[in-house]
Design a protein around this motif. Sequence first.
Motif, PDB file in Angstrom:
ATOM      1  N   ASP A  81       0.863  -1.180   0.000  1.00  0.00           N
ATOM      2  CA  ASP A  81       0.000   0.000   0.000  1.00  0.00           C
ATOM      3  C   ASP A  81       0.896   1.226   0.000  1.00  0.00           C
ATOM      4  O   ASP A  81       1.273   1.753   1.041  1.00  0.00           O
ATOM      5  CB  ASP A  81      -0.901  -0.025   1.237  1.00  0.00           C
ATOM      6  CG  ASP A  81      -1.890   1.136   1.233  1.00  0.00           C
ATOM      7  OD1 ASP A  81      -2.045   1.766   0.164  1.00  0.00           O
ATOM      8  OD2 ASP A  81      -2.487   1.409   2.294  1.00  0.00           O
ATOM      9  N   SER A  82       1.277   1.656  -1.204  1.00  0.00           N
ATOM     10  CA  SER A  82       2.220   2.763  -1.333  1.00  0.00           C
ATOM     11  C   SER A  82       1.711   3.768  -2.362  1.00  0.00           C
ATOM     12  O   SER A  82       0.864   3.435  -3.204  1.00  0.00           O
ATOM     13  CB  SER A  82       3.595   2.248  -1.757  1.00  0.00           C
ATOM     14  OG  SER A  82       3.600   1.887  -3.133  1.00  0.00           O
ATOM     15  N   PRO A  83       2.216   4.994  -2.326  1.00  0.00           N
ATOM     16  CA  PRO A  83       1.805   5.992  -3.330  1.00  0.00           C
ATOM     17  C   PRO A  83       2.144   5.573  -4.751  1.00  0.00           C
ATOM     18  O   PRO A  83       1.417   5.923  -5.687  1.00  0.00           O
ATOM     19  CB  PRO A  83       2.591   7.242  -2.913  1.00  0.00           C
ATOM     20  CG  PRO A  83       2.915   7.037  -1.473  1.00  0.00           C
ATOM     21  CD  PRO A  83       3.097   5.572  -1.297  1.00  0.00           C
ATOM     22  N   VAL A  84       3.237   4.816  -4.926  1.00  0.00           N
ATOM     23  CA  VAL A  84       3.619   4.376  -6.270  1.00  0.00           C
ATOM     24  C   VAL A  84       2.644   3.323  -6.780  1.00  0.00           C
ATOM     25  O   VAL A  84       2.236   3.343  -7.945  1.00  0.00           O
ATOM     26  CB  VAL A  84       5.060   3.839  -6.272  1.00  0.00           C
ATOM     27  CG1 VAL A  84       5.468   3.404  -7.676  1.00  0.00           C
ATOM     28  CG2 VAL A  84       6.029   4.895  -5.751  1.00  0.00           C
ATOM     29  N   HIS A  85       2.253   2.392  -5.911  1.00  0.00           N
ATOM     30  CA  HIS A  85       1.270   1.386  -6.313  1.00  0.00           C
ATOM     31  C   HIS A  85      -0.055   2.023  -6.698  1.00  0.00           C
ATOM     32  O   HIS A  85      -0.772   1.519  -7.570  1.00  0.00           O
ATOM     33  CB  HIS A  85       1.038   0.385  -5.179  1.00  0.00           C
ATOM     34  CG  HIS A  85       2.143  -0.601  -4.993  1.00  0.00           C
ATOM     35  ND1 HIS A  85       3.345  -0.276  -4.410  1.00  0.00           N
ATOM     36  CD2 HIS A  85       2.222  -1.918  -5.324  1.00  0.00           C
ATOM     37  CE1 HIS A  85       4.119  -1.349  -4.371  1.00  0.00           C
ATOM     38  NE2 HIS A  85       3.466  -2.357  -4.922  1.00  0.00           N
TER      39      HIS A  85
ATOM     40  N   ALA B 177      12.058   3.365  -5.126  1.00  0.00           N
ATOM     41  CA  ALA B 177      11.933   2.049  -4.500  1.00  0.00           C
ATOM     42  C   ALA B 177      11.545   2.175  -3.029  1.00  0.00           C
ATOM     43  O   ALA B 177      10.724   1.398  -2.517  1.00  0.00           O
ATOM     44  CB  ALA B 177      13.255   1.286  -4.632  1.00  0.00           C
ATOM     45  N   ARG B 178      12.118   3.159  -2.354  1.00  0.00           N
ATOM     46  CA  ARG B 178      11.757   3.360  -0.953  1.00  0.00           C
ATOM     47  C   ARG B 178      10.308   3.812  -0.824  1.00  0.00           C
ATOM     48  O   ARG B 178       9.570   3.342   0.052  1.00  0.00           O
ATOM     49  CB  ARG B 178      12.686   4.392  -0.323  1.00  0.00           C
ATOM     50  CG  ARG B 178      12.392   4.634   1.148  1.00  0.00           C
ATOM     51  CD  ARG B 178      13.489   5.409   1.820  1.00  0.00           C
ATOM     52  NE  ARG B 178      13.221   5.571   3.238  1.00  0.00           N
ATOM     53  CZ  ARG B 178      14.073   6.098   4.109  1.00  0.00           C
ATOM     54  NH1 ARG B 178      15.269   6.507   3.689  1.00  0.00           N
ATOM     55  NH2 ARG B 178      13.755   6.221   5.384  1.00  0.00           N
ATOM     56  N   GLY B 179       9.886   4.722  -1.696  1.00  0.00           N
ATOM     57  CA  GLY B 179       8.495   5.156  -1.662  1.00  0.00           C
ATOM     58  C   GLY B 179       7.522   4.043  -1.997  1.00  0.00           C
ATOM     59  O   GLY B 179       6.393   4.023  -1.496  1.00  0.00           O
ATOM     60  N   ALA B 180       7.952   3.100  -2.845  1.00  0.00           N
ATOM     61  CA  ALA B 180       7.111   1.969  -3.230  1.00  0.00           C
ATOM     62  C   ALA B 180       7.233   0.802  -2.262  1.00  0.00           C
ATOM     63  O   ALA B 180       6.579  -0.234  -2.461  1.00  0.00           O
ATOM     64  CB  ALA B 180       7.471   1.499  -4.635  1.00  0.00           C
ATOM     65  N   ARG B 181       8.098   0.931  -1.258  1.00  0.00           N
ATOM     66  CA  ARG B 181       8.322  -0.122  -0.264  1.00  0.00           C
ATOM     67  C   ARG B 181       8.822  -1.418  -0.907  1.00  0.00           C
ATOM     68  O   ARG B 181       8.384  -2.517  -0.564  1.00  0.00           O
ATOM     69  CB  ARG B 181       7.046  -0.370   0.539  1.00  0.00           C
ATOM     70  CG  ARG B 181       6.568   0.874   1.299  1.00  0.00           C
ATOM     71  CD  ARG B 181       5.249   0.651   1.992  1.00  0.00           C
ATOM     72  NE  ARG B 181       4.761   1.894   2.585  1.00  0.00           N
ATOM     73  CZ  ARG B 181       3.570   2.043   3.160  1.00  0.00           C
ATOM     74  NH1 ARG B 181       2.742   1.008   3.194  1.00  0.00           N
ATOM     75  NH2 ARG B 181       3.205   3.195   3.674  1.00  0.00           N
ATOM     76  N   VAL B 182       9.718  -1.261  -1.857  1.00  0.00           N
ATOM     77  CA  VAL B 182      10.357  -2.406  -2.509  1.00  0.00           C
ATOM     78  C   VAL B 182      11.740  -2.581  -1.884  1.00  0.00           C
ATOM     79  O   VAL B 182      12.588  -1.700  -2.025  1.00  0.00           O
ATOM     80  CB  VAL B 182      10.489  -2.182  -4.028  1.00  0.00           C
ATOM     81  CG1 VAL B 182      11.240  -3.341  -4.670  1.00  0.00           C
ATOM     82  CG2 VAL B 182       9.112  -2.023  -4.657  1.00  0.00           C
ATOM     83  N   PRO B 183      12.005  -3.691  -1.185  1.00  0.00           N
ATOM     84  CA  PRO B 183      13.302  -3.877  -0.519  1.00  0.00           C
ATOM     85  C   PRO B 183      14.455  -3.919  -1.514  1.00  0.00           C
ATOM     86  O   PRO B 183      14.296  -4.352  -2.661  1.00  0.00           O
ATOM     87  CB  PRO B 183      13.140  -5.222   0.204  1.00  0.00           C
ATOM     88  CG  PRO B 183      11.670  -5.449   0.284  1.00  0.00           C
ATOM     89  CD  PRO B 183      11.073  -4.795  -0.926  1.00  0.00           C
ATOM     90  N   ALA B 184      15.616  -3.502  -1.049  1.00  0.00           N
ATOM     91  CA  ALA B 184      16.799  -3.505  -1.911  1.00  0.00           C
ATOM     92  C   ALA B 184      17.150  -4.919  -2.362  1.00  0.00           C
ATOM     93  O   ALA B 184      17.550  -5.140  -3.507  1.00  0.00           O
ATOM     94  CB  ALA B 184      17.977  -2.864  -1.177  1.00  0.00           C
ATOM     95  N   GLY B 185      17.006  -5.888  -1.463  1.00  0.00           N
ATOM     96  CA  GLY B 185      17.315  -7.271  -1.828  1.00  0.00           C
ATOM     97  C   GLY B 185      16.427  -7.784  -2.935  1.00  0.00           C
ATOM     98  O   GLY B 185      16.887  -8.475  -3.854  1.00  0.00           O
TER      99      GLY B 185
END
Length: 253
Positions: A14-18, A58-66
């Motif tokens: 649940d992110s602004p990007v999604h 990626a941080r705004g979309a909550r996508v982990p770096a891994g």
Amino acid sequence: MGAGHAHRLYRHADSPVHALPPHTKLAAAFLFVLVVVSTPREAVWAFAVYAALLAAVARGARVPAGFLLRRLLIEVPFVAFAVLMPFVAEGERVHVLGLSLSVDGLWGAWNVLAKGTLGVAASVLLAATTELRQLLLGLERLKLPPLLAQIASFMLRYGDVITDEMRRMRIARASRGFEARGVRHWGVLAKSAGALFIRSYERGERVHLAMVSRGYAGSMPVIDEVTASPAQWRRALALPCSALVVCLLGWTL
């Protein structure tokens, strides 16, 4: 299009990007890649800024770096090609750790690695924040020919059906004691592939007849009308616009 169709690259959050409409994200990703490709390879600092912009997304979309780094492994063949460029390219040579390398080849390798990695990362972020069905709706909104959108939709939907059919055939062979161990078993695998093709063809015929009997005349009904407000367009285009400023500075500095 039917119900949603999740894929392995998609990461629910649940992110602004999604929440952005799919066609705005498609346009933003395309424009970002276009700007990256247009950047001079000598502006090394610009590519670092691009990477920082993608990290912020990626941080705004909550996508982990891994998660993102694992998906970047798809570009390994291009990395192997780039590694060879300094050795095979011609022109001025430099010696690094006892190796004779081409200057043009080094710049070319950097160009491929930097731009390729950023382009793949942008694509992974797009796929991680947008379901396949939404991507197709976004492409339609961006005026992709409807027939191509339908073909892609059916391909995605029935790809899983055919994969499941292959799994059942493999289980049936294993339950009868079959195990492929060499060339002599290729005949059985070839017959299985032929049977799968015939079943898939027949399934497609049945699906088409069912669609025609329900009034299909070459176009699918519009179920979801995807729209975007000016504010959503501004949020989506913030990435390529920021990249454009960096690109212009890269050409002028």
